[in-house]
Write a protein that holds these residues in place. Structure first.
Motif, mmCIF file in Angstrom:
data_model
loop_
_atom_site.group_PDB
_atom_site.id
_atom_site.type_symbol
_atom_site.label_atom_id
_atom_site.label_comp_id
_atom_site.label_asym_id
_atom_site.label_seq_id
_atom_site.Cartn_x
_atom_site.Cartn_y
_atom_site.Cartn_z
ATOM 1 N N LEU A 141 0.822 -1.211 0.000
ATOM 2 C CA LEU A 141 0.000 0.000 0.000
ATOM 3 C C LEU A 141 0.860 1.268 0.000
ATOM 4 N N LYS A 142 2.077 1.152 0.522
ATOM 5 C CA LYS A 142 2.959 2.314 0.598
ATOM 6 C C LYS A 142 3.754 2.537 -0.692
ATOM 7 N N ARG A 143 3.783 1.539 -1.551
ATOM 8 C CA ARG A 143 4.592 1.644 -2.773
ATOM 9 C C ARG A 143 3.882 2.453 -3.842
ATOM 10 N N PHE A 144 4.657 2.856 -4.873
ATOM 11 C CA PHE A 144 4.067 3.559 -6.006
ATOM 12 C C PHE A 144 3.131 2.603 -6.756
ATOM 13 N N VAL A 145 2.114 3.145 -7.373
ATOM 14 C CA VAL A 145 1.067 2.344 -8.004
ATOM 15 C C VAL A 145 1.656 1.392 -9.051
ATOM 16 N N ASN A 146 1.597 0.098 -8.744
ATOM 17 C CA ASN A 146 1.995 -0.990 -9.648
ATOM 18 C C ASN A 146 3.485 -1.041 -9.990
ATOM 19 N N VAL A 147 4.276 -0.135 -9.478
ATOM 20 C CA VAL A 147 5.701 -0.102 -9.816
ATOM 21 C C VAL A 147 6.417 -1.254 -9.119
ATOM 22 N N GLY A 148 7.016 -2.138 -9.917
ATOM 23 C CA GLY A 148 7.716 -3.284 -9.370
ATOM 24 C C GLY A 148 6.806 -4.408 -8.925
ATOM 25 N N PHE A 149 5.511 -4.292 -9.200
ATOM 26 C CA PHE A 149 4.567 -5.329 -8.801
ATOM 27 C C PHE A 149 4.649 -6.508 -9.778
ATOM 28 N N SER A 150 4.389 -7.695 -9.277
ATOM 29 C CA SER A 150 4.239 -8.854 -10.154
ATOM 30 C C SER A 150 2.887 -8.758 -10.855
ATOM 31 N N GLY A 151 2.680 -9.644 -11.840
ATOM 32 C CA GLY A 151 1.393 -9.638 -12.538
ATOM 33 C C GLY A 151 0.226 -9.854 -11.596
ATOM 34 N N GLY A 152 0.389 -10.814 -10.676
ATOM 35 C CA GLY A 152 -0.669 -11.088 -9.714
ATOM 36 C C GLY A 152 -0.918 -9.933 -8.773
ATOM 37 N N GLU A 153 0.167 -9.250 -8.341
ATOM 38 C CA GLU A 153 0.007 -8.102 -7.447
ATOM 39 C C GLU A 153 -0.723 -6.962 -8.138
ATOM 40 N N LYS A 154 -0.424 -6.754 -9.416
ATOM 41 C CA LYS A 154 -1.115 -5.696 -10.160
ATOM 42 C C LYS A 154 -2.608 -5.974 -10.261
ATOM 43 N N LYS A 155 -2.955 -7.232 -10.532
ATOM 44 C CA LYS A 155 -4.371 -7.579 -10.666
ATOM 45 C C LYS A 155 -5.088 -7.469 -9.320
ATOM 46 N N ARG A 156 -4.421 -7.886 -8.253
ATOM 47 C CA ARG A 156 -5.023 -7.747 -6.922
ATOM 48 C C ARG A 156 -5.197 -6.281 -6.556
ATOM 49 N N ASN A 157 -4.249 -5.456 -6.990
ATOM 50 C CA ASN A 157 -4.337 -4.028 -6.713
ATOM 51 C C ASN A 157 -5.545 -3.415 -7.423
ATOM 52 N N GLU A 158 -5.847 -3.904 -8.625
ATOM 53 C CA GLU A 158 -7.016 -3.391 -9.336
ATOM 54 C C GLU A 158 -8.316 -3.829 -8.663
ATOM 55 N N ILE A 159 -8.347 -5.053 -8.144
ATOM 56 C CA ILE A 159 -9.534 -5.495 -7.424
ATOM 57 C C ILE A 159 -9.694 -4.670 -6.142
ATOM 58 N N LEU A 160 -8.577 -4.295 -5.527
ATOM 59 C CA LEU A 160 -8.636 -3.411 -4.363
ATOM 60 C C LEU A 160 -9.242 -2.060 -4.753
ATOM 61 N N GLN A 161 -8.818 -1.515 -5.880
ATOM 62 C CA GLN A 161 -9.394 -0.246 -6.359
ATOM 63 C C GLN A 161 -10.902 -0.391 -6.536
ATOM 64 N N MET A 162 -11.315 -1.497 -7.119
ATOM 65 C CA MET A 162 -12.737 -1.739 -7.345
ATOM 66 C C MET A 162 -13.481 -1.837 -6.016
ATOM 67 N N ALA A 163 -12.900 -2.513 -5.041
ATOM 68 C CA ALA A 163 -13.541 -2.679 -3.741
ATOM 69 C C ALA A 163 -13.697 -1.342 -3.021
ATOM 70 N N VAL A 164 -12.721 -0.474 -3.188
ATOM 71 C CA VAL A 164 -12.759 0.826 -2.505
ATOM 72 C C VAL A 164 -13.711 1.786 -3.217
ATOM 73 N N LEU A 165 -13.706 1.772 -4.555
ATOM 74 C CA LEU A 165 -14.533 2.704 -5.320
ATOM 75 C C LEU A 165 -15.999 2.283 -5.396
ATOM 76 N N GLN A 166 -16.273 0.983 -5.236
ATOM 77 C CA GLN A 166 -17.649 0.475 -5.237
ATOM 78 C C GLN A 166 -18.429 0.903 -6.488
ATOM 79 N N PRO A 167 -17.959 0.565 -7.685
ATOM 80 C CA PRO A 167 -18.661 0.954 -8.911
ATOM 81 C C PRO A 167 -19.946 0.130 -9.103
ATOM 82 N N LYS A 168 -20.796 0.616 -10.007
ATOM 83 C CA LYS A 168 -22.031 -0.108 -10.327
ATOM 84 C C LYS A 168 -21.810 -1.135 -11.431
#
Length: 253
Positions: A141-168
Motif C-alpha cells: 500500500l505504501k509503494r508507487f502504483v503498480n511499480v515493481g509489482f508482479s502480474g498477480g500483485e497488479k491484478k489484486r491491486n485493481e480489485i482493491l481499487q474496485m472494492a474501494v470505489l464500489q462501482p455499479k
C-alpha cells in the motif's frame, strides 16, 4: 445496467480500421456476463470504447449505463457514474503512492456526486480491511502504483481499487491474463465478494478456467466486431472443448 445498441467504432488514426461492427448487448443489474472470442474479435476494444479511452472513434450506435448515455461523457464522468475498467495490463504510475492514488480517486468521485469527502480515518479503515481480504500487505500500500509489482500483485491491486470505489458496472478485461492458479483464485474471490444485486460485471476472458471461479449468468461469444452467440455457462465449456470454428461458421452463414 448496461445497454449497448448497434455500436460501431474504429481507430481514430486509421479510419479504415473498423473494429466494432454493430455490437448489441444488455447486462441487467445484478448479473455477471462473460465475453469470449478469438483474438482480434473486438473484446478489449469494446471495453476501451465504453471507458472512454483515447484513440477510438464511435461512428454509430449507443451505450447507456443505468439509463445515462456514457458515450457523451468524459472518462472521469463515466467513472463517477459508476463504470470501472480493470485493465489486462495495469499501468505503472511512478511517484504516486498507492494510498494517495486511492484516496484521491475516492474523493474525486464523491465530489462529482456532491458527497462529502471521506475522512482520513474512515478511508484508512476501509482500505486496510479490503487489502487484507486480497492479501495485500501494508508495504504494498505504501509503494508507487503498480511499480515493481508482479502480474498477480497488479491484478489484486485493481480489485482493491474496485472494492474501494464500489462501482455499479465493473468491466474486467482479461483479468486472468498472466496469473497462476493461486493468484487467479485470489482475484476471483475478490470479485465474488463484490457481487451484489446492485452491481453488474462484464468479464472478458479467453479461458473457461476463470469462469470456474467467477460463475457467469450469461456467456457471449464475440467475433468480427459483434456478438454472434449468447447462452448459459455451458457455452463457455463448449468453446473450451470444441473451439470457435463451428460458431464462426454458423455466424458467417
Amino acid at each position: 445496467m448496461l445497454t449497448i445498441k448497434n455500436l460501431h467504432a474504429r481507430l481514430e488514426e486509421e479510419p479504415d480500421t473498423v473494429i466494432l461492427k454493430g455490437v448489441d448487448l444488455e447486462v441487467p443489474t445484478g448479473q455477471v456476463h462473460a465475453i469470449m472470442g478469438p483474438n482480434g474479435s473486438g473484446k478489449s476494444t469494446m471495453s476501451y470504447v465504453l471507458s472512454g479511452r483515447d484513440g477510438y472513434e464511435v461512428t454509430d450506435g449507443a451505450a447507456d449505463l443505468d439509463g445515462d448515455d456514457i458515450l457523451e461523457m468524459e472518462p472521469d464522468e463515466r467513472a463517477a457514474a459508476g463504470l470501472f475498467l480493470a485493465f489486462q495490463y495495469p499501468v505503472e504510475i511512478p511517484g504516486v503512492g498507492n494510498m494517495t492514488f486511492l484516496r484521491e480517486a475516492v474523493n474525486a468521485q464523491r465530489k462529482a456526486r456532491d458527497q462529502e469527502e471521506m475522512s482520513a480515518a474512515g478511508f484508512l479503515k476501509l482500505v486496510r480491511a479490503e487489502a487484507a481480504k486480497l492479501e495485500i500487505s501494508p508495504e504494498m500500500l505504501k509503494r508507487f502504483v503498480n511499480v515493481g509489482f508482479s502480474g498477480g500483485e497488479k491484478k489484486r491491486n485493481e480489485i482493491l481499487q474496485m472494492a474501494v470505489l464500489q462501482p455499479k458496472m465493473c468491466i474486467l478485461d482479461e483479468t486472468d491474463s498472466g496469473l497462476d492458479v493461486d493468484a487467479m483464485k485470489l482475484v476471483a474471490e475478490g470479485v465474488n465478494a463484490l457481487r451484489s444485486p446492485d452491481r453488474s460485471f462484464l468479464v472478458i476472458t479467453h479461458y473457461q478456467r476463470l469462469l470456474d471461479y467467477i460463475k457467469p449468468d450469461v456467456v457471449h461469444i464475440m467475433a468480427g466486431g459483434r456478438i454472434v452467440e449468447s447462452g448459459g455457462p455451458d457455452l463457455a465449456l463448449k468453446v473450451e472443448n470444441e473451439g470457435y470454428s463451428d460458431i464462426l461458421k454458423k455466424s458467417a452463414a
